[in-house]
Design a protein around this motif. Structure first.
Motif, short mmCIF file in Angstrom:
data_model
loop_
_atom_site.label_atom_id
_atom_site.label_comp_id
_atom_site.label_asym_id
_atom_site.label_seq_id
_atom_site.Cartn_x
_atom_site.Cartn_y
_atom_site.Cartn_z
N ILE A 149 14.75 1.85 3.56
CA ILE A 149 13.94 0.68 3.89
C ILE A 149 14.02 0.45 5.40
O ILE A 149 15.08 0.64 6.01
N SER A 150 12.90 0.05 6.00
CA SER A 150 12.88 -0.22 7.43
C SER A 150 11.82 -1.28 7.71
O SER A 150 10.95 -1.54 6.87
N SER A 151 11.91 -1.87 8.90
CA SER A 151 10.94 -2.89 9.25
C SER A 151 10.42 -2.66 10.66
O SER A 151 11.15 -2.21 11.54
N ASP A 152 9.16 -2.97 10.85
CA ASP A 152 8.53 -2.96 12.17
C ASP A 152 8.12 -4.39 12.45
O ASP A 152 7.08 -4.85 11.96
N ASN A 153 8.93 -5.10 13.22
CA ASN A 153 8.69 -6.52 13.43
C ASN A 153 7.39 -6.77 14.20
O ASN A 153 6.72 -7.79 13.99
N LYS A 207 4.67 -5.23 13.86
CA LYS A 207 3.55 -5.14 12.92
C LYS A 207 3.76 -6.01 11.68
O LYS A 207 2.91 -6.01 10.79
N ASN A 208 4.89 -6.71 11.62
CA ASN A 208 5.22 -7.53 10.43
C ASN A 208 5.08 -6.71 9.15
O ASN A 208 4.50 -7.17 8.16
N THR A 209 5.62 -5.53 9.20
CA THR A 209 5.49 -4.61 8.07
C THR A 209 6.86 -4.03 7.72
O THR A 209 7.65 -3.69 8.60
N VAL A 210 7.13 -3.97 6.43
CA VAL A 210 8.35 -3.35 5.90
C VAL A 210 7.94 -2.10 5.14
O VAL A 210 6.97 -2.12 4.38
N TYR A 211 8.69 -1.03 5.35
CA TYR A 211 8.39 0.25 4.73
C TYR A 211 9.49 0.65 3.75
O TYR A 211 10.65 0.29 3.93
N LEU A 212 9.10 1.40 2.75
CA LEU A 212 10.05 2.02 1.85
C LEU A 212 9.72 3.51 1.81
O LEU A 212 8.73 3.90 1.21
N GLN A 213 10.54 4.30 2.48
CA GLN A 213 10.37 5.74 2.46
C GLN A 213 11.10 6.29 1.24
O GLN A 213 12.30 6.09 1.09
N MET A 214 10.37 6.96 0.39
CA MET A 214 10.93 7.47 -0.86
C MET A 214 10.87 8.99 -0.86
O MET A 214 9.78 9.57 -0.84
N SER A 264 0.86 -1.19 0.00
CA SER A 264 0.00 0.00 0.00
C SER A 264 0.89 1.23 0.00
O SER A 264 2.09 1.14 0.28
N GLY A 265 0.28 2.37 -0.33
CA GLY A 265 1.00 3.64 -0.22
C GLY A 265 1.41 4.28 -1.52
O GLY A 265 1.99 5.36 -1.52
N GLY A 266 1.15 3.63 -2.65
CA GLY A 266 1.49 4.25 -3.92
C GLY A 266 0.59 5.43 -4.23
O GLY A 266 -0.36 5.71 -3.50
N GLY A 267 0.91 6.12 -5.32
CA GLY A 267 0.09 7.26 -5.70
C GLY A 267 0.80 8.15 -6.68
O GLY A 267 1.84 7.78 -7.25
N LEU A 268 0.22 9.32 -6.86
CA LEU A 268 0.76 10.34 -7.77
C LEU A 268 1.38 11.45 -6.94
O LEU A 268 0.75 11.96 -6.01
N VAL A 269 2.61 11.81 -7.30
CA VAL A 269 3.31 12.86 -6.56
C VAL A 269 4.14 13.67 -7.55
O VAL A 269 4.56 13.15 -8.59
N GLN A 270 4.38 14.92 -7.22
CA GLN A 270 5.23 15.75 -8.06
C GLN A 270 6.70 15.45 -7.80
O GLN A 270 7.07 14.98 -6.71
N ALA A 271 7.51 15.73 -8.78
CA ALA A 271 8.95 15.55 -8.62
C ALA A 271 9.44 16.33 -7.40
O ALA A 271 9.02 17.46 -7.17
N GLY A 272 10.30 15.67 -6.63
CA GLY A 272 10.80 16.26 -5.40
C GLY A 272 9.99 15.88 -4.18
O GLY A 272 10.42 16.15 -3.04
N GLY A 273 8.84 15.27 -4.40
CA GLY A 273 7.96 14.89 -3.30
C GLY A 273 8.36 13.56 -2.68
O GLY A 273 9.39 12.97 -3.04
N SER A 274 7.53 13.11 -1.75
CA SER A 274 7.81 11.87 -1.01
C SER A 274 6.59 10.97 -0.97
O SER A 274 5.45 11.44 -1.03
N LEU A 275 6.86 9.68 -0.84
CA LEU A 275 5.83 8.68 -0.60
C LEU A 275 6.42 7.62 0.32
O LEU A 275 7.64 7.40 0.33
N ARG A 276 5.55 6.97 1.07
CA ARG A 276 5.99 5.83 1.87
C ARG A 276 5.16 4.61 1.49
O ARG A 276 3.93 4.63 1.62
N LEU A 277 5.85 3.59 1.04
CA LEU A 277 5.19 2.32 0.72
C LEU A 277 5.25 1.39 1.92
O LEU A 277 6.23 1.39 2.66
N SER A 278 4.19 0.61 2.08
CA SER A 278 4.14 -0.37 3.16
C SER A 278 3.92 -1.75 2.58
O SER A 278 3.21 -1.91 1.60
N CYS A 279 4.52 -2.74 3.22
CA CYS A 279 4.35 -4.14 2.84
C CYS A 279 4.00 -4.92 4.10
O CYS A 279 4.86 -5.15 4.95
#
Length: 132
Positions: A70-74, A76-83, A7-22
């Motif tokens: 990349i980071s993990s929250d054990n 919550k069994n979730t891995v994040y990708l901060q972009m 989850s966490g995808g979307g549309l963003v302008q160049a220079g912006g940020s998104l965080r994906l979750s797995c």
């Protein structure tokens, strides 16, 4: 069976940020790898960032070093990708995947890029679009 939900995808302008979750479930071993891969239209799927569950070793593709984390929250069994500092060339479908010992060793040895063939389970993917 391992299940992965991104989850966490979307549309963003160049220079912006998104965080994906797995969100991951179904692991029978404590030694596994979670990887983020991406695939742009007409291109091969490539490894972006990976993390080992056992020792926290990480891999980053040269194209995202210094921008993605990349980071993990054990708990919550979730891995994040901060972009951060996203660029139009980051536009792709991003997939979360899990692999076992072979994938873990590739991350720990840091001798080459991760291969899609080292990962056994895949999420459905989430679209990331960066506009210029």
């Amino acid at each position: 069976e391992v299940q992965l939900v991104e989850s966490g995808g979307g549309l963003v302008q160049a220079g912006g940020s998104l965080r994906l979750s797995c969100a991951a479930s179904g692991f029978t071993s404590d030694d596994y790898a979670i990887g983020w891969f991406r695939q742009a239209p007409g291109k091969e799927r490539e490894g972006v960032s990976c993390i080992s569950s056992s020792d926290g070793s990480t891999y980053y593709a040269d194209s995202v070093k210094g921008r993605f984390t990349i980071s993990s929250d054990n708990a919550k069994n979730t891995v994040y990708l901060q972009m951060n500092s996203l660029k139009p060339e980051d536009t792709a479908v991003y997939y979360c995947a899990s692999g076992s010992s072979r994938a873990v060793h590739t991350i720990q040895r840091a001798s080459r890029r991760p291969s899609v063939y080292e990962y056994d389970y895949w999420g459905q993917g989430t679209q990331v679009t960066v506009s210029s």
